[in-house]
Each structure stands twice: as structure tokens, then as C-alpha cells.
Design an enzyme around this catalytic site. Structure first.
Site, PDB file in Angstrom:
ATOM      1  N   GLN A  78       0.838  -0.989  -0.079  1.00  0.00           N
ATOM      2  CA  GLN A  78      -0.108   0.175  -0.066  1.00  0.00           C
ATOM      3  C   GLN A  78       0.924   1.291  -0.019  1.00  0.00           C
ATOM      4  O   GLN A  78       1.349   1.787   1.007  1.00  0.00           O
ATOM      5  CB  GLN A  78      -1.007  -0.026   1.090  1.00  0.00           C
ATOM      6  CG  GLN A  78      -1.979   1.109   1.078  1.00  0.00           C
ATOM      7  CD  GLN A  78      -3.108   1.215   2.267  1.00  0.00           C
ATOM      8  OE1 GLN A  78      -3.046   0.080   2.940  1.00  0.00           O
ATOM      9  NE2 GLN A  78      -3.701   2.117   2.193  1.00  0.00           N
ATOM     10  N   PHE A  79       1.165   1.941  -1.214  1.00  0.00           N
ATOM     11  CA  PHE A  79       2.009   2.807  -1.309  1.00  0.00           C
ATOM     12  C   PHE A  79       1.533   4.186  -0.817  1.00  0.00           C
ATOM     13  O   PHE A  79       2.183   5.269  -0.332  1.00  0.00           O
ATOM     14  CB  PHE A  79       2.397   3.048  -2.636  1.00  0.00           C
ATOM     15  CG  PHE A  79       1.207   3.988  -3.704  1.00  0.00           C
ATOM     16  CD1 PHE A  79       1.065   5.132  -3.892  1.00  0.00           C
ATOM     17  CD2 PHE A  79       0.435   2.995  -4.299  1.00  0.00           C
ATOM     18  CE1 PHE A  79       0.110   5.811  -4.539  1.00  0.00           C
ATOM     19  CE2 PHE A  79      -0.944   3.465  -4.852  1.00  0.00           C
ATOM     20  CZ  PHE A  79      -0.746   5.060  -5.142  1.00  0.00           C
ATOM     21  N   THR A  80       0.182   4.096  -0.625  1.00  0.00           N
ATOM     22  CA  THR A  80      -0.535   5.347  -0.054  1.00  0.00           C
ATOM     23  C   THR A  80      -0.122   5.496   1.703  1.00  0.00           C
ATOM     24  O   THR A  80      -0.440   6.748   2.265  1.00  0.00           O
ATOM     25  CB  THR A  80      -1.983   5.412  -0.078  1.00  0.00           C
ATOM     26  OG1 THR A  80      -2.404   4.137   0.598  1.00  0.00           O
ATOM     27  CG2 THR A  80      -2.500   5.272  -1.636  1.00  0.00           C
TER      28      THR A  80
END
Length: 150
Positions: A78-80
Site C-alpha cells: 500500500q504505497f499510500t
């Protein structure tokens, strides 16, 4: 590397309307990888995840790790987690690792986490549009950043 860890009774990842991975009691781990992350970040974090004493013992006290309970882990990229909301209303993901670097580190994390857990880790699919379903237990949700080591 940043992770959000949720103690769950169950969790699953669905991709293209099909269940890709599912676990019973254990940990759902969302992992955000940045360019500056290296193997020491990953090894420290995987050791921390599998050793966190956040499962109840016989007295109802959070005193057992996922390894001790025999629980499972579902790891989802999850790059966010590296979103910066400092300016304006559109998050910036400048600190998140570029996909070609992040996917290699994510795959390494799967291996290191599985070795620390002592069994295979369930996963999402890097870069996919995933639907994550979970039943949080507690709720217990913990955020850890390998650069801060708190």
C-alpha cells in the site's frame, strides 16, 4: 518502510471479483515501501511484526505473538502509507518507492516475513486494484515506521 498492522479474526483480498488470498485469525499487514528502505529496515520490521505481543493469553492479557498463537499473516502492499498531505488537498506520494523498486522489496518482504513467521504468508498482488475485507479483532491497529523504530 511503514506498516499498519491489524489484528483480525479473518481477512481476505479480492482481485477481479475473485478471492486471491484469505486468512483466519492473525494479522493483516499493509506495507508502504519507500526508496530509502533497505534489508535492515525489512528484517527489523518483519521481526517486530511476528514478535508483537498483541494476542490475548489465557488471562485475557495481550501477551502472545502471532507466532505463538499459530496465526496467519496477510501482507498487502500500500504505497499510500507514504502520502504527504502537507500542501493542498491532493496527497503527494513522492516518498513512495517507484514500482520497479518497490515490487522487488515487497517480494523480499514476503520471504523474510514468512521465514520469521515459520510458514508462508498470504499476499495481495502488487499494483492490483484490490478489495480488502477484514474483521478487526479488538480493534487492535498499530502503525510502525522502520525509520523511527518506536
Amino acid at each position: 518502510m511503514r506498516v499498519v498492522i491489524q489484528r483480525v479474526l479473518r481477512a481476505s483480498v479480492t482481485i477481479d471479483a475473485r478471492v486471491h488470498s484469505a486468512i483466519g485469525p492473525g494479522l493483516l499487514v499493509f506495507a508502504g515501501i519507500e526508496e530509502a528502505d533497505d534489508s535492515t529496515d525489512m528484517e527489523w520490521l518483519c521481526g517486530k511484526i511476528t514478535s508483537l505481543r498483541i494476542f490475548n493469553d489465557e488471562a485475557g492479557v495481550m501477551n502472545r505473538s502471532v507466532r505463538e498463537t499459530g496465526g496467519d499473516i496477510l501482507l498487502v502492499s500500500q504505497f499510500t502509507l507514504h502520502a504527504s498531505t502537507k500542501k493542498g488537498n491532493r496527497p503527494s506520494y513522492i516518498r513512495a518507492a517507484r514500482p520497479e523498486n518497490a515490487v522487488v522489496k515487497y517480494e523480499q518482504m514476503i520471504e523474510v516475513l514468512g521465514a520469521a513467521l515459520g510458514k508462508p504468508v498470504a499476499t495481495g498482488r502488487f499494483g492490483a486494484d484490490m478489495k480488502v475485507d477484514l474483521l478487526n479483532d479488538g480493534p487492535v491497529t498499530i502503525w510502525i515506521d522502520s525509520k523511527q523504530r518506536e
